[in-house]
Design an enzyme around this catalytic site. Structure first.
Site, short mmCIF file in Angstrom:
data_model
loop_
_atom_site.label_atom_id
_atom_site.label_comp_id
_atom_site.label_asym_id
_atom_site.label_seq_id
_atom_site.Cartn_x
_atom_site.Cartn_y
_atom_site.Cartn_z
N HIS A 42 -18.86 -46.99 26.31
CA HIS A 42 -19.00 -47.81 25.09
C HIS A 42 -19.99 -48.96 25.24
O HIS A 42 -20.19 -49.72 24.29
CB HIS A 42 -17.63 -48.33 24.65
CG HIS A 42 -16.69 -47.21 24.35
ND1 HIS A 42 -16.62 -46.61 23.12
CD2 HIS A 42 -15.82 -46.54 25.15
CE1 HIS A 42 -15.73 -45.63 23.16
NE2 HIS A 42 -15.24 -45.56 24.38
N LYS A 73 -21.77 -40.85 22.36
CA LYS A 73 -21.50 -42.03 21.54
C LYS A 73 -22.83 -42.64 21.09
O LYS A 73 -23.45 -42.11 20.18
CB LYS A 73 -20.60 -42.98 22.32
CG LYS A 73 -19.29 -42.26 22.73
CD LYS A 73 -18.27 -43.16 23.30
CE LYS A 73 -17.11 -42.46 23.98
NZ LYS A 73 -16.46 -41.35 23.31
N SER A 130 -12.45 -49.10 25.92
CA SER A 130 -12.63 -48.34 24.70
C SER A 130 -11.71 -48.75 23.56
O SER A 130 -12.08 -48.63 22.40
CB SER A 130 -12.44 -46.84 24.99
OG SER A 130 -11.20 -46.60 25.58
N1 PMP Z 1 -14.83 -42.59 28.96
C1 PMP Z 1 -14.52 -43.41 27.95
C2 PMP Z 1 -14.33 -44.87 28.23
C3 PMP Z 1 -14.38 -42.89 26.66
O1 PMP Z 1 -14.05 -43.70 25.64
C4 PMP Z 1 -14.59 -41.52 26.44
C5 PMP Z 1 -14.52 -40.88 25.05
N2 PMP Z 1 -13.55 -41.26 24.23
C6 PMP Z 1 -14.90 -40.71 27.54
C7 PMP Z 1 -15.03 -41.28 28.77
C8 PMP Z 1 -15.08 -39.24 27.38
O2 PMP Z 1 -16.37 -38.97 26.93
P1 PMP Z 1 -16.67 -37.63 26.12
O3 PMP Z 1 -16.17 -37.84 24.74
O4 PMP Z 1 -18.13 -37.46 26.21
O5 PMP Z 1 -15.92 -36.53 26.82
#
Ligand code: PMP
Length: 389
Positions: free
Chosen positions: A202, A233, A174
């Site tokens: 992502h 996302k 991420s």
């Molecule tokens: N996994 C990754 C790799 C993320 O980047 C994120 C969100 N930033 C999440 C899980 C969490 O997802 P959510 O925002 O739907 O809680």
């Protein structure tokens, strides 16, 4: 008042964050802002979060099924939109079944803790998302953190004795935008009998055939046991999911605590997500444009070619990253500075993301602005140390 303030220590904590340049601000997107900044930091990669088709699907389902689910799925929270979304996700990911959680964060907490416990070993890439880090801690399993993308290190750690082993990794990382070497991870897993879990928050919707994500892009989707993703996302709504075998999903519905004890996500959100999943597959030009723009941005800044839509510019010190972010904001760009503990010490950065709603001009103007405020190639990593989150 007794003068006794048991929360006084918090003020010192906040001052400490200020001194280290790590104080966070919660950003509001002003409704009345006459010229909203050009957003290069959100994760709405396909530009679906404001698509009227998702809003209409949410509105219809909300009118029909209510604004809230009212309880967990196992109590009485499930509605046709929940079920239809799960079927759509399983079809998209080419798996038997899928289960939805109220967020990607919850999906990670629920899944790692349902699959491992005391006596087990979780092997986790050091740059995995914070929700995986927290899930590992909550699992009470032994956790072995391997150096980022270091397969020799992973192989060595896999030799530790354990009842069961789970390798867990981001698909697209991420904050770095690179991808895990899933074929190598699957080889090691198969040799040691470990389960493989990929959090493709992502990559899902962005890369691979039909936007199926990193595992499909690398030709190993059928060798990955647990496909985790978020609906917040590329899909443009909210929620998290796991797709996999019927047995896996059945187990999660029975034992993943955020599925059992968390109120189900709202029906309208599920309907919006289902529409987002449909559009992600039906309109491939969205992901093609978003990823092409990411490559254009990276080339303009002399950065390595990104795998998806995340382009990090490592600046080094937190203050320098914030200063660059502020300079860009003055020019009308929203690009947030990412600082420790979201990234390792000494690697504060601007994390650019591109979206289907951008065009070439937007990217070129941004490149020009960054080049005026930052001498490209001068990134300085200070006190690079182990990742501590
Ligand atoms: N996994 C990754 C790799 C993320 O980047 C994120 C969100 N930033 C999440 C899980 C969490 O997802 P959510 O925002 O739907 O809680």
């Amino acid at each position: 008042m007794t003068g006794h303030d048991p929360l006084a220590w918090i003020q010192d904590g906040l001052s400490g964050l200020d001194d280290a340049g790590l104080r966070r601000r919660v950003l509001d997107r002003g409704v009345a802002d006459p010229a909203p900044p050009l957003d290069f930091s959100g994760n709405d990669y396909l530009g679906l979060a404001r698509d009227p088709r998702l809003a209409a699907a949410a509105g219809d389902a909300t009118l029909r099924w209510g604004s809230g689910a009212g309880a967990s799925r196992l109590v009485h929270g499930g509605t046709p939109p929940h079920h239809q979304l799960e079927q759509a996700l399983a079809a998209w990911k080419h798996t038997d079944d899928a289960v939805v959680f109220s967020s990607g964060y919850m999906a990670n907490l629920g899944t790692v803790t349902a699959l491992t416990g005391p006596g087990d070993l979780v092997l986790s890439d050091e740059l995995n998302h914070a929700s995986i880090v927290d899930a590992c801690r909550l699992s009470r399993a032994d956790v072995a953190v391997y150096r980022h993308d270091d397969m020799a290190h992973l192989a060595q750690l896999l030799r530790r004795p354990a009842r069961r082993r789970l390798i867990v990794t981001d698909g697209v990382f991420s904050m770095d935008g690179d991808v895990a070497d899933l074929p190598a991870i699957c080889d090691l897993a198969e040799a040691s009998g470990a389960m493989v879990m990929v959090d493709d928050a992502h990559g899902s919707g962005v890369i691979g055939p039909d936007g199926r994500g990193t595992a499909a892009a690398q030709g190993v989707a059928d060798r990955v046991d647990v496909h985790l993703g978020t609906l917040s996302k590329a899909v443009g709504a909210a929620g998290g999911f796991v797709a996999g075998s019927a047995t896996l999903v059945d187990w999660l519905r029975n034992t993943a605590r955020p599925f059992v004890f968390d109120t189900a996500p709202p029906p309208g959100t599920m309907a919006a997500a289902a529409e987002g999943v449909r559009i992600a597959q039906a309109e491939p030009d969205r992901r093609q444009r978003a990823t092409a723009l990411a490559r254009r941005l990276a080339a303009g800044l002399d950065l390595p070619e990104p795998a998806a839509c995340v382009v990090p510019l490592v600046v080094g010190a937190p203050d320098a990253a914030v200063a660059l972010s502020v300079s860009l904001a003055v020019e009308g760009f929203s690009v947030v500075a990412i600082r420790p503990p979201s990234v390792p010490q000494g690697t504060a950065r601007l994390r650019f993301t591109t979206h289907a709603g951008h065009d070439e001009d937007d990217v070129d103007v941004l490149v020009d602005a960054v080049r005026r405020h930052w001498s490209v190639g001068s990134s300085e990593r200070t006190d690079l140390g182990p990742v501590r989150r």
